[in-house]
Design a protein around this motif. Sequence first.
Motif, mmCIF file in Angstrom:
data_model
loop_
_atom_site.group_PDB
_atom_site.id
_atom_site.type_symbol
_atom_site.label_atom_id
_atom_site.label_comp_id
_atom_site.label_asym_id
_atom_site.label_seq_id
_atom_site.Cartn_x
_atom_site.Cartn_y
_atom_site.Cartn_z
ATOM 1 N N MET A 96 0.843 -1.186 0.000
ATOM 2 C CA MET A 96 0.000 0.000 0.000
ATOM 3 C C MET A 96 0.886 1.246 0.000
ATOM 4 O O MET A 96 1.928 1.266 0.624
ATOM 5 C CB MET A 96 -0.890 0.049 1.254
ATOM 6 N N ALA A 97 0.417 2.264 -0.673
ATOM 7 C CA ALA A 97 1.108 3.559 -0.681
ATOM 8 C C ALA A 97 0.352 4.488 0.259
ATOM 9 O O ALA A 97 -0.869 4.639 0.148
ATOM 10 C CB ALA A 97 1.122 4.141 -2.090
ATOM 11 N N THR A 98 1.067 5.073 1.204
ATOM 12 C CA THR A 98 0.463 6.042 2.107
ATOM 13 C C THR A 98 1.022 7.412 1.761
ATOM 14 O O THR A 98 2.229 7.585 1.653
ATOM 15 C CB THR A 98 0.761 5.688 3.578
ATOM 16 N N ILE A 99 0.119 8.353 1.567
ATOM 17 C CA ILE A 99 0.482 9.714 1.187
ATOM 18 C C ILE A 99 -0.235 10.649 2.143
ATOM 19 O O ILE A 99 -1.427 10.485 2.398
ATOM 20 C CB ILE A 99 0.035 10.008 -0.261
ATOM 21 N N GLU A 100 0.492 11.613 2.689
ATOM 22 C CA GLU A 100 -0.126 12.575 3.609
ATOM 23 C C GLU A 100 0.284 13.986 3.202
ATOM 24 O O GLU A 100 1.465 14.260 3.017
ATOM 25 C CB GLU A 100 0.324 12.286 5.039
ATOM 26 N N VAL A 101 -0.719 14.856 3.046
ATOM 27 C CA VAL A 101 -0.478 16.249 2.677
ATOM 28 C C VAL A 101 -1.328 17.128 3.582
ATOM 29 O O VAL A 101 -2.504 16.827 3.822
ATOM 30 C CB VAL A 101 -0.835 16.520 1.191
ATOM 31 N N GLU A 102 -0.727 18.218 4.077
ATOM 32 C CA GLU A 102 -1.424 19.152 4.967
ATOM 33 C C GLU A 102 -1.254 20.571 4.463
ATOM 34 O O GLU A 102 -0.212 20.909 3.904
ATOM 35 C CB GLU A 102 -0.790 19.096 6.359
ATOM 36 N N VAL A 103 -2.279 21.388 4.700
ATOM 37 C CA VAL A 103 -2.190 22.803 4.382
ATOM 38 C C VAL A 103 -2.921 23.576 5.477
ATOM 39 O O VAL A 103 -3.933 23.104 6.004
ATOM 40 C CB VAL A 103 -2.754 23.101 2.965
ATOM 41 N N GLU A 104 -2.375 24.735 5.833
ATOM 42 C CA GLU A 104 -3.043 25.596 6.819
ATOM 43 C C GLU A 104 -3.807 26.672 6.056
ATOM 44 O O GLU A 104 -3.268 27.305 5.153
ATOM 45 C CB GLU A 104 -2.010 26.229 7.743
ATOM 46 N N ILE A 105 -5.069 26.853 6.434
ATOM 47 C CA ILE A 105 -5.944 27.791 5.734
ATOM 48 C C ILE A 105 -6.401 28.878 6.700
ATOM 49 O O ILE A 105 -6.816 28.584 7.823
ATOM 50 C CB ILE A 105 -7.167 27.048 5.139
#
Length: 138
Positions: free
Chosen positions: A1-10
Amino acid sequence: MATIEVEVEINATVDKVWDIVSDIDNEPKFWKGTKKVKNLSKEGDTIKREITIAFRDQKCLQEVKLEPKKRIEAKFTKGIINGEKIVTIIPNEEKTILRTVWDIKLTGMMGMFTGMIKNHIKSGTEQAMQSIKEEIER
């Protein structure tokens, strides 16, 4: 499995962020990997739908659960992708953190290419999150 995590502050309230991200029919506007969305059924906060992804115009079935002002969980139930994409909204004082986590793999013979598409999906997710941020902060 590929785990991808992306975060952005709004720079916006949870309510404002939820208004944009919970409009899942509008997903192709931000998520370039999703070309088309067709809702099949809706029961409460659960939507079953067919999406057409940019990868060879493949169709996938998803079951999407909305947890108002908290998260959106999209499980891939049939098609070339197996796994899920979870979008979480996290209050952070006057701002909001939007986090997307993918836990997926390609099915069947395409499984061997999961690692190769991981960077492509990560890049697409970063672009989508940035577009959502810009739309909200306008």
